[in-house]
Design an enzyme around this catalytic site. Sequence first.
Site, short mmCIF file in Angstrom:
data_model
loop_
_atom_site.label_atom_id
_atom_site.label_comp_id
_atom_site.label_asym_id
_atom_site.label_seq_id
_atom_site.Cartn_x
_atom_site.Cartn_y
_atom_site.Cartn_z
N GLY A 7 0.44 -0.95 -0.06
CA GLY A 7 0.19 -0.04 0.04
C GLY A 7 0.93 1.07 0.38
N VAL A 11 0.76 7.29 3.80
CA VAL A 11 1.36 6.91 4.83
C VAL A 11 2.68 5.68 4.07
CG1 VAL A 11 1.32 5.29 6.89
CG2 VAL A 11 -0.50 6.69 5.45
N ASN A 94 -12.11 -1.33 4.51
CA ASN A 94 -10.67 -2.39 5.15
C ASN A 94 -10.40 -3.65 4.58
OD1 ASN A 94 -9.55 -0.30 3.86
ND2 ASN A 94 -9.03 1.09 5.69
N VAL A 117 -0.96 -1.38 9.63
CA VAL A 117 -0.74 0.42 9.70
C VAL A 117 -2.25 0.92 9.07
CG1 VAL A 117 0.08 2.19 9.10
CG2 VAL A 117 1.55 0.67 9.47
N PRO A 120 -9.71 0.88 10.13
CA PRO A 120 -9.13 0.68 11.94
C PRO A 120 -8.18 -0.20 12.51
CG PRO A 120 -11.73 -0.53 11.05
CD PRO A 120 -11.24 -0.03 10.71
N VAL A 121 -7.47 -0.40 12.96
CA VAL A 121 -6.14 -1.47 13.10
C VAL A 121 -6.72 -1.84 13.96
CG1 VAL A 121 -5.51 0.62 15.23
CG2 VAL A 121 -3.70 -0.76 13.40
N HIS A 174 -7.42 1.89 19.14
CA HIS A 174 -6.64 3.11 18.24
C HIS A 174 -7.91 4.57 18.02
CE1 HIS A 174 -4.33 6.57 16.14
NE2 HIS A 174 -5.07 5.72 14.90
#
Length: 305
Positions: A7, A11, A94, A117, A120-121, A174
Amino acid sequence: MKLAIIGMGKVGATIAFNIVMKGLCDQLMLANRNIEKAEGDAMDLQHSLAFCQHSMQITSGAIVDVEDSDIVVISASVPTSKKLSSRMALGAANVALFKEIIPGIASNNPDAVLLVVSNPVDALTYLTTKLSGFPTSKVIGLGTLIDSARFRVMLSESEKIHPDDLRAYVLGEHGSNQFPVFSQAVVGSESINDNLLHRELFNKVKEAGFTVYHHKGYTNFAIANAACEVIRTVAYDEHRTMPLCTYFDEWQGVMDNCFSIPVVVGRKGIIRHLHPTLNAIERYDLQSNALRIKDNISQLCDMDS
Protein backbone atom coordinates in the site's frame (compact mmCIF):
# COMPACT_ATOMS: atom_id res chain seq x y z
CA MET A 1 16.80 -8.09 6.21
CA LYS A 2 14.02 -7.97 3.60
CA LEU A 3 11.16 -5.59 4.23
CA ALA A 4 7.99 -5.08 2.18
CA ILE A 5 5.33 -2.37 2.26
CA ILE A 6 1.84 -3.18 0.99
CA GLY A 7 0.00 0.00 0.00
CA MET A 8 1.85 3.04 -1.32
CA GLY A 9 -0.49 5.82 -0.34
CA LYS A 10 0.78 8.82 1.61
CA VAL A 11 1.44 6.75 4.73
CA GLY A 12 3.11 3.85 2.91
CA ALA A 13 5.29 6.21 0.87
CA THR A 14 6.35 8.15 3.97
CA ILE A 15 7.20 4.91 5.79
CA ALA A 16 9.31 3.87 2.78
CA PHE A 17 11.13 7.22 2.78
CA ASN A 18 11.92 6.92 6.48
CA ILE A 19 13.15 3.34 6.05
CA VAL A 20 15.57 4.46 3.34
CA MET A 21 16.77 7.49 5.29
CA LYS A 22 17.33 5.40 8.43
CA GLY A 23 18.80 2.39 6.60
CA LEU A 24 16.50 -0.12 8.30
CA CYS A 25 16.87 -2.99 5.82
CA ASP A 26 18.96 -4.43 3.01
CA GLN A 27 16.06 -5.09 0.62
CA LEU A 28 12.93 -2.96 0.34
CA MET A 29 9.96 -4.09 -1.74
CA LEU A 30 7.13 -1.64 -2.50
CA ALA A 31 3.80 -3.14 -3.55
CA ASN A 32 0.60 -1.48 -4.64
CA ARG A 33 -2.57 -2.24 -6.58
CA ASN A 34 -1.48 0.57 -8.92
CA ILE A 35 1.89 -0.91 -9.89
CA GLU A 36 3.04 2.27 -11.67
CA LYS A 37 2.70 4.19 -8.39
CA ALA A 38 4.93 1.64 -6.63
CA GLU A 39 7.44 1.80 -9.50
CA GLY A 40 7.55 5.58 -9.31
CA ASP A 41 8.13 5.56 -5.55
CA ALA A 42 10.85 2.92 -5.92
CA MET A 43 12.67 4.91 -8.59
CA ASP A 44 12.41 8.12 -6.57
CA LEU A 45 13.83 6.41 -3.50
CA GLN A 46 16.60 4.78 -5.55
CA HIS A 47 17.65 8.26 -6.65
CA SER A 48 17.90 9.20 -2.95
CA LEU A 49 20.46 6.50 -2.14
CA ALA A 50 23.36 8.72 -3.17
CA PHE A 51 22.53 10.87 -0.13
CA CYS A 52 22.23 7.95 2.31
CA GLN A 53 24.87 6.26 4.41
CA HIS A 54 23.26 2.83 4.05
CA SER A 55 22.64 1.40 0.58
CA MET A 56 19.84 -1.05 -0.14
CA GLN A 57 18.07 -2.82 -2.98
CA ILE A 58 14.72 -1.17 -3.73
CA THR A 59 12.20 -2.98 -5.93
CA SER A 60 8.50 -2.71 -6.70
CA GLY A 61 5.62 -4.79 -7.97
CA ALA A 62 2.16 -6.14 -7.31
CA ILE A 63 1.04 -7.45 -3.94
CA VAL A 64 1.38 -11.05 -5.20
CA ASP A 65 5.06 -10.35 -5.92
CA VAL A 66 5.88 -9.85 -2.23
CA GLU A 67 7.67 -13.03 -1.13
CA ASP A 68 9.98 -14.26 1.64
CA SER A 69 10.00 -10.99 3.59
CA ASP A 70 11.18 -10.69 7.17
CA ILE A 71 8.78 -7.84 7.90
CA VAL A 72 5.64 -6.90 5.94
CA VAL A 73 4.10 -3.50 6.63
CA ILE A 74 0.43 -3.39 5.63
CA SER A 75 -0.75 0.16 4.96
CA ALA A 76 -3.21 -0.68 2.17
CA SER A 77 -6.56 1.06 2.48
CA VAL A 78 -9.58 2.17 0.53
CA PRO A 79 -9.63 5.91 -0.26
CA THR A 80 -10.66 8.19 2.61
CA SER A 81 -13.26 10.93 2.49
CA LYS A 82 -12.32 14.51 3.32
CA LYS A 83 -15.23 14.45 5.79
CA LEU A 84 -14.00 11.33 7.62
CA SER A 85 -14.85 11.61 11.32
CA SER A 86 -14.27 8.04 12.53
CA ARG A 87 -11.75 5.35 11.64
CA MET A 88 -14.60 2.87 11.90
CA ALA A 89 -16.10 4.42 8.75
CA LEU A 90 -13.30 2.67 6.82
CA GLY A 91 -14.09 -0.63 8.49
CA ALA A 92 -16.35 -2.52 6.12
CA ALA A 93 -14.40 -1.65 2.97
CA ASN A 94 -10.98 -2.31 4.54
CA VAL A 95 -12.18 -5.61 6.03
CA ALA A 96 -13.19 -6.67 2.51
CA LEU A 97 -9.79 -5.56 1.20
CA PHE A 98 -7.92 -7.47 3.91
CA LYS A 99 -9.95 -10.62 3.28
CA GLU A 100 -8.74 -10.38 -0.31
CA ILE A 101 -5.04 -9.77 0.30
CA ILE A 102 -4.03 -11.24 3.68
CA PRO A 103 -4.18 -14.97 2.80
CA GLY A 104 -1.78 -14.47 -0.11
CA ILE A 105 0.56 -12.26 1.91
CA ALA A 106 0.69 -14.88 4.67
CA SER A 107 1.24 -17.75 2.23
CA ASN A 108 4.07 -15.96 0.39
CA ASN A 109 5.78 -14.65 3.55
CA PRO A 110 5.45 -17.47 6.09
CA ASP A 111 8.29 -16.30 8.35
CA ALA A 112 7.41 -12.60 8.38
CA VAL A 113 6.32 -10.33 11.18
CA LEU A 114 3.21 -8.51 9.93
CA LEU A 115 2.81 -4.86 10.98
CA VAL A 116 -0.73 -3.56 10.43
CA VAL A 117 -0.98 0.22 9.98
CA SER A 118 -4.34 0.52 8.16
CA ASN A 119 -7.47 1.60 10.03
CA PRO A 120 -9.48 0.65 11.97
CA VAL A 121 -6.25 -0.96 13.16
CA ASP A 122 -7.65 -2.97 16.08
CA ALA A 123 -10.26 -4.77 13.98
CA LEU A 124 -7.81 -5.25 11.10
CA THR A 125 -5.12 -6.64 13.40
CA TYR A 126 -7.65 -9.15 14.74
CA LEU A 127 -8.71 -10.03 11.20
CA THR A 128 -5.12 -10.36 9.99
CA THR A 129 -4.32 -12.71 12.88
CA LYS A 130 -7.29 -14.93 12.02
CA LEU A 131 -6.80 -14.88 8.23
CA SER A 132 -3.04 -15.41 8.29
CA GLY A 133 -3.02 -18.25 10.78
CA PHE A 134 0.18 -16.71 12.21
CA PRO A 135 0.99 -16.86 15.91
CA THR A 136 -0.42 -13.81 17.68
CA SER A 137 3.14 -12.71 18.40
CA LYS A 138 3.84 -12.30 14.68
CA VAL A 139 0.91 -9.94 13.93
CA ILE A 140 1.31 -6.43 15.36
CA GLY A 141 -1.01 -3.45 15.02
CA LEU A 142 0.53 0.01 15.34
CA GLY A 143 -2.32 0.89 17.68
CA THR A 144 -1.83 3.44 20.44
CA LEU A 145 1.92 3.81 19.99
CA ILE A 146 1.10 6.97 18.04
CA ASP A 147 -1.46 8.13 20.64
CA SER A 148 1.08 7.57 23.42
CA ALA A 149 3.64 9.60 21.46
CA ARG A 150 1.18 12.43 21.02
CA PHE A 151 0.38 12.30 24.73
CA ARG A 152 4.07 12.49 25.64
CA VAL A 153 4.60 15.47 23.34
CA MET A 154 1.66 17.38 24.84
CA LEU A 155 2.74 16.53 28.38
CA SER A 156 6.30 17.60 27.56
CA GLU A 157 5.07 21.00 26.44
CA SER A 158 3.20 21.37 29.71
CA GLU A 159 6.05 20.08 31.91
CA LYS A 160 8.86 21.74 29.89
CA ILE A 161 10.69 18.39 29.68
CA HIS A 162 11.82 16.48 26.60
CA PRO A 163 9.12 13.98 25.49
CA ASP A 164 11.62 11.11 25.39
CA ASP A 165 12.13 11.54 29.14
CA LEU A 166 8.44 10.98 29.86
CA ARG A 167 6.81 7.56 30.26
CA ALA A 168 3.08 7.79 29.69
CA TYR A 169 1.02 5.13 27.95
CA VAL A 170 -2.34 5.33 26.25
CA LEU A 171 -3.90 1.87 25.97
CA GLY A 172 -7.01 0.38 24.36
CA GLU A 173 -8.30 1.28 20.92
CA HIS A 174 -6.58 3.53 18.42
CA GLY A 175 -9.78 5.53 18.43
CA SER A 176 -12.35 6.82 20.89
CA ASN A 177 -12.16 3.74 23.15
CA GLN A 178 -8.72 4.46 24.57
CA PHE A 179 -7.59 5.47 28.05
CA PRO A 180 -4.47 6.89 29.76
CA VAL A 181 -2.56 5.03 32.45
CA PHE A 182 -1.72 7.89 34.80
CA SER A 183 -0.93 5.56 37.70
CA GLN A 184 2.20 4.41 35.87
CA ALA A 185 3.11 7.73 34.17
CA VAL A 186 6.43 9.16 35.32
CA VAL A 187 9.14 11.65 34.45
CA GLY A 188 12.50 11.29 36.20
CA SER A 189 10.85 8.90 38.72
CA GLU A 190 8.34 11.64 39.59
CA SER A 191 4.69 10.76 39.04
CA ILE A 192 2.70 12.58 36.37
CA ASN A 193 -0.51 13.41 38.21
CA ASP A 194 -4.02 12.68 37.00
CA ASN A 195 -5.34 16.23 37.16
CA LEU A 196 -7.67 18.46 35.16
CA LEU A 197 -4.92 19.90 32.93
CA HIS A 198 -3.52 16.49 32.05
CA ARG A 199 -7.02 15.13 31.38
CA GLU A 200 -7.62 18.04 29.00
CA LEU A 201 -4.38 17.14 27.21
CA PHE A 202 -5.52 13.53 26.91
CA ASN A 203 -8.82 14.65 25.40
CA LYS A 204 -6.81 16.54 22.78
CA VAL A 205 -4.79 13.39 22.14
CA LYS A 206 -7.95 11.46 21.28
CA GLU A 207 -8.80 14.05 18.62
CA ALA A 208 -5.24 14.82 17.48
CA GLY A 209 -5.26 12.52 14.46
CA PHE A 210 -8.44 14.04 13.09
CA THR A 211 -7.23 17.56 13.89
CA VAL A 212 -4.24 16.95 11.62
CA TYR A 213 -6.43 15.16 9.08
CA HIS A 214 -8.89 18.01 8.80
CA HIS A 215 -6.07 20.55 8.43
CA LYS A 216 -4.11 18.78 5.68
CA GLY A 217 -6.37 15.97 4.44
CA TYR A 218 -4.31 13.09 5.81
CA THR A 219 -1.75 12.15 8.47
CA ASN A 220 1.61 10.65 7.55
CA PHE A 221 4.74 11.94 9.31
CA ALA A 222 4.13 10.86 12.90
CA ILE A 223 2.48 7.57 11.94
CA ALA A 224 5.41 6.73 9.65
CA ASN A 225 7.92 7.45 12.40
CA ALA A 226 5.93 5.26 14.79
CA ALA A 227 5.94 2.43 12.25
CA CYS A 228 9.71 2.77 11.79
CA GLU A 229 10.18 2.58 15.55
CA VAL A 230 8.53 -0.85 15.50
CA ILE A 231 10.41 -1.90 12.34
CA ARG A 232 13.78 -0.99 13.85
CA THR A 233 12.95 -2.78 17.08
CA VAL A 234 12.06 -5.97 15.21
CA ALA A 235 14.96 -5.75 12.74
CA TYR A 236 17.59 -5.19 15.44
CA ASP A 237 15.95 -7.41 18.10
CA GLU A 238 15.99 -4.52 20.56
CA HIS A 239 13.51 -5.90 23.13
CA ARG A 240 11.88 -2.51 23.62
CA THR A 241 8.61 -1.86 25.46
CA MET A 242 5.76 -0.29 23.50
CA PRO A 243 1.96 -0.03 23.61
CA LEU A 244 0.92 -2.01 20.52
CA CYS A 245 -2.19 -3.75 19.27
CA THR A 246 -2.22 -7.52 19.60
CA TYR A 247 -4.78 -10.29 19.86
CA PHE A 248 -4.79 -11.96 23.27
CA ASP A 249 -6.73 -14.71 25.02
CA GLU A 250 -6.57 -12.87 28.35
CA TRP A 251 -5.05 -9.64 29.66
CA GLN A 252 -5.85 -8.05 33.02
CA GLY A 253 -9.13 -9.99 33.16
CA VAL A 254 -10.22 -9.07 29.62
CA MET A 255 -10.81 -12.16 27.50
CA ASP A 256 -10.50 -12.79 23.74
CA ASN A 257 -9.87 -9.27 22.46
CA CYS A 258 -7.50 -7.24 20.31
CA PHE A 259 -6.24 -3.78 21.26
CA SER A 260 -3.13 -2.00 22.49
CA ILE A 261 -1.44 -3.21 25.65
CA PRO A 262 2.17 -2.83 26.85
CA VAL A 263 4.40 -5.41 25.15
CA VAL A 264 8.07 -6.23 24.66
CA VAL A 265 9.11 -6.36 20.99
CA GLY A 266 12.05 -8.07 19.30
CA ARG A 267 13.03 -10.04 16.21
CA LYS A 268 10.28 -12.62 16.68
CA GLY A 269 7.62 -9.96 17.10
CA ILE A 270 5.87 -9.60 20.44
CA ILE A 271 8.00 -11.43 23.00
CA ARG A 272 5.78 -10.95 26.03
CA HIS A 273 2.92 -8.95 27.48
CA LEU A 274 3.47 -6.61 30.41
CA HIS A 275 0.93 -6.33 33.23
CA PRO A 276 1.09 -2.92 34.96
CA THR A 277 -0.86 -2.45 38.17
CA LEU A 278 -3.90 -0.36 37.26
CA ASN A 279 -5.85 1.79 39.70
CA ALA A 280 -9.63 1.61 40.08
CA ILE A 281 -10.33 4.26 37.42
CA GLU A 282 -8.06 2.53 34.91
CA ARG A 283 -9.54 -0.91 35.61
CA TYR A 284 -13.00 0.54 34.95
CA ASP A 285 -11.77 2.25 31.77
CA LEU A 286 -10.18 -1.01 30.62
CA GLN A 287 -13.30 -3.10 31.14
CA SER A 288 -15.77 -0.61 29.64
CA ASN A 289 -13.60 0.21 26.64
CA ALA A 290 -12.82 -3.46 26.03
CA LEU A 291 -16.53 -4.23 25.66
CA ARG A 292 -16.97 -1.53 23.03
CA ILE A 293 -13.82 -2.58 21.16
CA LYS A 294 -14.95 -6.22 21.09
CA ASP A 295 -18.36 -5.15 19.80
CA ASN A 296 -16.74 -3.14 16.99
CA ILE A 297 -14.55 -6.09 16.02
CA SER A 298 -17.48 -8.52 16.11
CA GLN A 299 -19.58 -6.25 13.89
CA LEU A 300 -16.85 -5.78 11.30
CA CYS A 301 -15.01 -9.10 11.22
CA ASP A 302 -17.60 -11.68 10.26
CA MET A 303 -15.24 -14.54 9.47
CA ASP A 304 -17.96 -16.57 7.78
CA SER A 305 -18.52 -14.07 4.96
